[in-house]
Design an enzyme around this catalytic site. Structure first.
Site, PDB file in Angstrom:
ATOM      1  N   ILE A  47      60.818   7.442   6.507  1.00 41.88           N
ATOM      2  CA  ILE A  47      62.218   7.007   6.405  1.00 41.88           C
ATOM      3  C   ILE A  47      62.501   5.719   7.178  1.00 41.88           C
ATOM      4  O   ILE A  47      63.603   5.195   7.132  1.00 41.88           O
ATOM      5  CB  ILE A  47      63.179   8.113   6.885  1.00 41.88           C
ATOM      6  CG1 ILE A  47      62.851   8.565   8.312  1.00 41.88           C
ATOM      7  CG2 ILE A  47      63.146   9.312   5.939  1.00 41.88           C
ATOM      8  CD1 ILE A  47      63.821   9.577   8.889  1.00 41.88           C
ATOM      9  N   GLY A  48      61.500   5.193   7.881  1.00 38.29           N
ATOM     10  CA  GLY A  48      61.711   3.942   8.609  1.00 38.29           C
ATOM     11  C   GLY A  48      60.423   3.389   9.174  1.00 38.29           C
ATOM     12  O   GLY A  48      59.480   4.138   9.435  1.00 38.29           O
ATOM     13  N   GLY A  50      58.770   0.147  11.873  1.00 36.82           N
ATOM     14  CA  GLY A  50      58.963  -0.930  12.828  1.00 36.82           C
ATOM     15  C   GLY A  50      57.663  -1.677  13.027  1.00 36.82           C
ATOM     16  O   GLY A  50      56.680  -1.436  12.318  1.00 36.82           O
ATOM     17  N   VAL A  55      58.814   6.055  11.349  1.00 39.36           N
ATOM     18  CA  VAL A  55      59.641   7.252  11.467  1.00 39.36           C
ATOM     19  C   VAL A  55      59.497   8.071  10.195  1.00 39.36           C
ATOM     20  O   VAL A  55      59.686   7.555   9.093  1.00 39.36           O
ATOM     21  CB  VAL A  55      61.125   6.907  11.705  1.00 39.36           C
ATOM     22  CG1 VAL A  55      61.953   8.190  11.863  1.00 39.36           C
ATOM     23  CG2 VAL A  55      61.282   6.027  12.934  1.00 39.36           C
ATOM     24  N   LYS A  70      59.325   9.996  15.295  1.00 40.04           N
ATOM     25  CA  LYS A  70      58.989   8.592  15.522  1.00 40.04           C
ATOM     26  C   LYS A  70      57.582   8.524  16.105  1.00 40.04           C
ATOM     27  O   LYS A  70      57.312   9.057  17.177  1.00 40.04           O
ATOM     28  CB  LYS A  70      59.996   7.957  16.482  1.00 40.04           C
ATOM     29  CG  LYS A  70      59.723   6.494  16.820  1.00 40.04           C
ATOM     30  CD  LYS A  70      60.778   5.983  17.793  1.00 40.04           C
ATOM     31  CE  LYS A  70      60.535   4.550  18.210  1.00 40.04           C
ATOM     32  NZ  LYS A  70      61.564   4.067  19.177  1.00 40.04           N
ATOM     33  N   ASP A 164      71.192  -1.899  23.502  1.00 38.97           N
ATOM     34  CA  ASP A 164      70.835  -2.267  22.118  1.00 38.97           C
ATOM     35  C   ASP A 164      71.753  -1.556  21.126  1.00 38.97           C
ATOM     36  O   ASP A 164      71.308  -1.042  20.094  1.00 38.97           O
ATOM     37  CB  ASP A 164      69.376  -1.913  21.840  1.00 38.97           C
ATOM     38  CG  ASP A 164      68.833  -2.629  20.596  1.00 38.97           C
ATOM     39  OD1 ASP A 164      69.429  -3.647  20.186  1.00 38.97           O
ATOM     40  OD2 ASP A 164      67.826  -2.171  20.027  1.00 38.97           O
TER      41      ASP A 164
END
Length: 367
Positions: A47-48, A50, A55, A70, A164
């Site tokens: 789903i993600g 980096g 993730v 993660k 952040d």
């Protein structure tokens, strides 16, 4: 007496050995469980992504629910991330518990990776929601903003600063309750100290976060009070919710961005928002010594108005249904924003919301 020839005996032995090897090859080999599987996690989908992490969505047998995992690669992550930011993140999230923070379950470390298991946010991020809806109704934005500052006020009371805060790092659970996530740049033990009978804030010297959400003191690379910079970022989030784009957006030229920031936010005429909403944005997006505190925000008229058109989750009561993000490849913006796209812009803003100040200059470790 019948004796076999040596040649025949050799052939028989070779045939027997060949048959034996075939039998071994045909035996089913049992696949070894992965580290996550052995801990009761069934991986579903990515789903993600980096630079050095990924993730994934997974089902947890222990929690009997879907979670987010993660995975951080020790081989790809920088030394600063492995030795400072990641251990700090894990240590901090273990001690934080609040309705508007994503829930931390556990961390599993191997020789090659860190696995951080967290609550799964079923309804995606605020960035996705804004890109789908273009602009959020002011009452709804107020509801989400109130939840955001609840989270920020809580972590500040615990001596933690986020550093952040941005639309990508704000997500929604199954009930559309706002959750603040990603404490990768967070720092603890930041409570003000008493020095000479006076309250003295602890300053930060690590210039991290995203350009578009960075306070002027961060952009100018001077020691800053991180609590005030967190508040600044919440103002950028509020502006983005009601206007549909970022207030400051010149990533390529930091000097030009600083000029925009000091000029203050501009409110387009085609956006209908109340003067009270504009007032709170202006009070937040100003120099640090003039910036409003969260406690003072709550005293403003905008927070005390009764907006009965929205329920506790920020959804319109008249519709009597929850907002659900469009899962199709192309949403109404025509840009095809997906959950794995972490560098998309909001609206017409040319700035990448993930452009990091930390990447602009090497961070100076906090003292």
């Amino acid at each position: 007496m019948d004796t076999k020839q040596p040649e025949t005996t050799t052939q028989e032995l070779q045939s027997a050995l060949h048959e034996s090897r075939n039998n071994v090859e045909q035996e089913p080999t049992q696949r070894r469980e992965s580290v996550l599987e052995s801990n009761g996690y069934h991986i579903l989908e990515t789903i993600g992504k980096g630079a050095f992490s990924i993730v994934k969505k997974a089902f947890s047998k222990a929690h009997n629910r879907v979670v987010a995992i993660k995975t951080v690669s020790k081989q790809k992550a920088t030394t600063d991330v492995l030795n400072k930011f990641l251990p700090r993140e894990i240590d901090l999230v273990k001690g934080l518990k609040h309705t508007n923070l994503i829930r931390f379950y556990e961390c599993i470390e191997t020789t090659l990776r860190f696995y951080i298991i967290m609550q799964y946010a079923e309804n995606g991020s605020l960035l996705q929601l804004i890109r789908k809806e273009k602009i959020l109704p002011e009452a709804q934005a107020k509801h989400f903003f109130n939840q955001l500052i609840n989270a920020v006020e809580y972590i500040h009371s615990m001596g933690v600063v986020h550093r952040d805060i941005k639309c990508e790092n704000i997500v929604f659970d199954e009930n559309f309750t706002l959750k603040l996530i990603d404490f990768g740049f967070a720092r603890g033990n930041m409570q003000p100290v008493i020095d000479g009978g006076k309250i003295k804030p602890v300053l930060s010297k690590t210039f991290c976060g995203s350009h578009a959400y960075a306070s002027p003191e961060i952009l100018k690379s001077i020691p800053y009070q991180p609590q005030l910079s967190d508040i600044w970022a919440t103002g950028v989030v509020l502006y983005t919710m009601v206007i549909g784009r970022l207030p400051f957006s010149n990533e390529e030229n930091v000097s030009a961005l600083i000029k925009q920031v000091f000029a203050g936010p501009k409110f387009p005429k085609d956006r209908c928002i109340s003067d009270e909403c504009k007032d709170i944005i202006i009070r937040i997006l100003r120099p640090a010594h003039l910036r409003i505190s969260i406690s003072d925000m709550r005293r403003l008229p905008w927070f005390n108005e009764d907006d009965s058109g929205y329920d506790d989750s920020g959804n319109e009561k008249s519709l009597e249904k929850k907002m659900r993000l469009d899962e199709s490849v192309n949403d109404r913006t025509g840009t095809g924003f997906g959950t794995t796209d972490m560098n998309n812009n909001i609206g017409t803003s040319p700035v990448s919301t993930s452009a990091s100040v930390y990447n602009r200059k090497k961070a100076v470790p906090d003292e």
